[in-house]
Design an enzyme around this catalytic site. Structure first.
Site, PDB file in Angstrom:
ATOM      1  NE  ARG A 179     -14.165  15.447 -21.341  1.00  0.00           N
ATOM      2  CZ  ARG A 179     -14.798  14.987 -20.573  1.00  0.00           C
ATOM      3  NH1 ARG A 179     -15.632  14.018 -20.851  1.00  0.00           N
ATOM      4  NH2 ARG A 179     -14.850  15.398 -19.371  1.00  0.00           N
TER       5      ARG A 179
ATOM      6  NE  ARG B 174     -13.580  20.136 -24.295  1.00  0.00           N
ATOM      7  CZ  ARG B 174     -13.187  19.470 -23.001  1.00  0.00           C
ATOM      8  NH1 ARG B 174     -13.961  20.102 -22.105  1.00  0.00           N
ATOM      9  NH2 ARG B 174     -12.496  18.515 -23.034  1.00  0.00           N
TER      10      ARG B 174
ATOM     11  CD  GLU C 147     -13.247  23.989 -18.784  1.00  0.00           C
ATOM     12  OE1 GLU C 147     -13.444  22.843 -18.393  1.00  0.00           O
ATOM     13  OE2 GLU C 147     -12.852  24.464 -20.025  1.00  0.00           O
TER      14      GLU C 147
ATOM     15  CG  ASN D   6     -14.910  17.051 -14.416  1.00  0.00           C
ATOM     16  OD1 ASN D   6     -15.741  16.677 -13.609  1.00  0.00           O
ATOM     17  ND2 ASN D   6     -14.798  16.557 -15.578  1.00  0.00           N
ATOM     18  CG  ASP D   7     -11.001  21.672 -15.632  1.00  0.00           C
ATOM     19  OD1 ASP D   7      -9.968  21.432 -15.141  1.00  0.00           O
ATOM     20  OD2 ASP D   7     -10.923  21.417 -17.035  1.00  0.00           O
TER      21      ASP D   7
ATOM     22  NE  ARG E  44      -9.686  16.934 -14.376  1.00  0.00           N
ATOM     23  CZ  ARG E  44     -10.540  17.289 -15.548  1.00  0.00           C
ATOM     24  NH1 ARG E  44     -10.697  18.548 -15.787  1.00  0.00           N
ATOM     25  NH2 ARG E  44     -10.922  16.450 -16.065  1.00  0.00           N
TER      26      ARG E  44
END
Ligand code: PEP
Ligand code: MG
Length: 573
Positions: free
Chosen positions: A295, A331, A430, A453-454, A464
């Site tokens: 990330r 990413r 996502e 998560n997304d 979230r």
């Protein structure tokens, strides 16, 4: 009595509690006569707080890591801010205010200014600012702030909230566990408790009003269940559970050198999620097969200005070199939503998670995007690089991103800079839109990585970060299973691999079911890799295919949970 909170750091804690009172300091206004003496008193307090903060920073580097220690750089910056000190000293000189009161006046004006700011990141720093001012005020008034270092016996700490500096001062050997009224899985205290391996539960609503100092409490930081005044039987059960956990940790340690095979010999790739070079040692220690998600936003968030091409190149190169030709998926910038940059002006949005986030923002800021892509391509010759785009919702966005990447490649080649020809390009799945159209996307990328998560947040339209809708985080709901199945089938049909890099990859029940759906790679926080490797070694892939297919036709998450829990019980006991 049972209280349900949010389990954020696993482990069982059984102990008496102490409540951390966040006493508010009373500051009174007094007219002083000796101005120089008062200024000296103020400066002395500031200096002592800076020294204390440096010590906390050093302790954090030793006990946790450099990344967490960086939080205190911001603290020190506030304590050492000449503008704040200047304003306080001016009030002492001109108004003859006592220094505690002058500081209080300045604090109020800064808080007003923070409140009017649109920038989310700066707004978040209010907590840090208040914490620093409280420390200086305490020092002036002769109070010591909570002395978590000096805890004598083992306790569970119960508080409304804990600041990062409180957390860093925890004497690990004396703290059995932490419970707070507020917080989420991603709050500072949650992250630090996990790093310190202290069991913790947050979001326990008004627990500070329910328990008293000295009450016996036990909890499991995995499921978030807190038992106040447990029976002898409860204590025995949980002590037994804790012993089992310790035994389990020893067993899984023996898996560190092994590859991840299921009982019926299916090889599964297990990779690490990292936030920067500082996470590499844990990834390497956990014998990760690679980095499944780097990330990069942390590289931007820890700065006061955009990181340059050179700065980015340096970090990417370190990661690629250290992973020694293992796959490294980096990413591109995923900023927006709950992640903001102090130095990037972003318009206030009513729904930031549905707004100008990730690839959308990059495609609107080409120079920003190009700087990152150039740095990545330059670093590509130092290892096995894959570039991944976040939040892709349409084919057009993907094509634009790839076109800009190609432009960067050409530019670098024209400049005589060497670039690897082996760089793979993938995308996060996502959003429901990209999951549903995965068959088309699969023709244009080298791999998919599903961001659960997304994907869950957007499938259920449930923010979230909002505790009130946390019940809609349902990674085992057939809705999500069907989407994953579609993506896997679409990817495999085009001959590309499909991974999962959201939190669900590190949870045993979800990892097992997703494996059965055909997921090829699981990327997670390094500390979960051995647990998942152990799990896979105990189960049969063929069983999971059968079970997962059965689950696709269920109607609720709890039905799926029941099925997979029963299977896991069978293979473990
Ligand atoms: C995800 O959405 O699952 C993911 C891995 O990305 P992030 O958590 O960084 O949004
Ligand atoms: Mg995401």
């Amino acid at each position: 009595m049972i209280i349900q909170g949010i389990g954020v750091s696993k482990g069982i804690a059984i102990s008496k509690i102490i409540k951390l009172k966040s006493e508010s300091l009373t500051v009174t206004s007094e007219k002083i006569v000796d101005i120089e003496k008062e200024i000296a008193k103020f400066r002395e307090a500031v200096n002592s707080v800076i020294i204390e903060l440096q010590a906390i920073r050093d302790l954090t580097v030793k006990e946790i890591d450099e990344k967490h220690a960086k939080i205190f750089d911001a603290y020190i910056e506030f304590a050492d801010d000449p503008e704040i000190s200047g304003e306080v000293e001016e009030l002492i000189r001109n108004e003859k205010y006592n220094c505690a009161y002058a500081l209080n006046v300045v604090e109020k004006s800064y808080l007003k200014m923070f409140k009017s700011m649109e920038d989310g990141y700066l707004k978040e720093r209010v907590v840090d600012f208040k914490d620093v001012i409280k420390k200086i005020t305490s020092s002036i008034l002769g109070f010591s702030t909570i002395s978590l270092k000096e805890l004598k016996t083992k306790v569970i700490i119960v508080a409304n909230d804990l600041s990062p500096s409180d957390a860093a001062q925890l004497n690990k050997s004396k703290v059995e566990g932490i419970i707070t009224n507020v917080g989420s899985k991603t709050s500072h205290i949650a992250i630090m408790a996990r790093s310190l391996k202290i069991p913790a539960i947050v979001g326990a609503k008004n627990i500070t009003n329910i328990v008293h100092d000295g009450d016996m409490v036990l909890f499991d930081g995995f499921d978030g269940k807190i038992i106040v005044s447990p029976s002898e039987e409860d204590i025995e059960t949980y002590k037994h559970k804790r012993q089992e956990q310790i035994k389990f940790d020893k067993i899984i340690d023996t898996f560190s050198e092994k590859e991840s095979y299921t009982l019926d010999k299916k090889l599964v790739e297990l990779a690490s999620n990292i936030g920067g070079p500082e996470d590499l040692s844990n990834a390497i220690k956990s014998s990760a097969d690679g980095v499944g998600l780097y990330r990069t936003e942390f590289l931007y968030m820890n700065k006061t200005n955009f990181p340059t091409e050179e700065e980015q190149f340096r970090d990417y190169k370190i990661v690629l070199q250290n992973m020694k030709n293992k796959k490294v998926i980096i990413r591109t910038l995923d900023i927006g939503g709950d992640k903001t940059l102090s130095y990037l002006k972003m318009d206030k949005e009513v729904n930031p998670f549905l707004g100008h986030r990730a690839i959308r923002l990059c495609l609107d800021n080409i120079p920003l995007f190009k700087t990152q892509l150039r740095a990545l391509l330059k670093a590509s010759i130092y290892g096995n690089l894959s570039i991944m785009f976040p939040m892709i919702s349409t084919i057009d966005e993907l094509r634009q991103a790839k076109e800009i990447l190609n432009e960067c490649k050409k530019e670098l080649q024209n400049e005589g800079v060497k670039v690897s020809h082996e760089v793979k390009v993938g995308m996060m799945i996502e959003l429901p839109s990209s999951a549903i159209l995965a068959d088309q996307f699969a023709k244009e990328v080298d791999f998919f990585s599903i961001g659960t998560n997304d994907l869950i947040q957007y499938s259920f339209a449930a923010d979230r970060t909002n505790e009130k809708v946390a019940y809609l985080y349902q990674p085992l709901n057939p809705v999500i299973l069907r989407l994953i199945k579609m993506v896997v089938e679409a990817g495999h049909k085009e001959g590309i691999w499909v991974g999962v890099c959201g939190e669900a990859a590190s949870v045993q029940e979800t990892a097992a079911i997703y494996l059965g759906l055909g997921i090829d790679e699981f990327s997670m926080n390094s500390s979960s890799i051995l647990t998942i490797k152990f799990l896979f070694s105990k189960l049969k892939y063929s069983d999971m295919v059968e079970i997962s297919n059965e689950c696709l036709n269920k109607s609720t998450e709890s039905q799926v949970e029941k099925i997979i829990s029963a299977y896991l019980k069978k293979i473990y006991y």
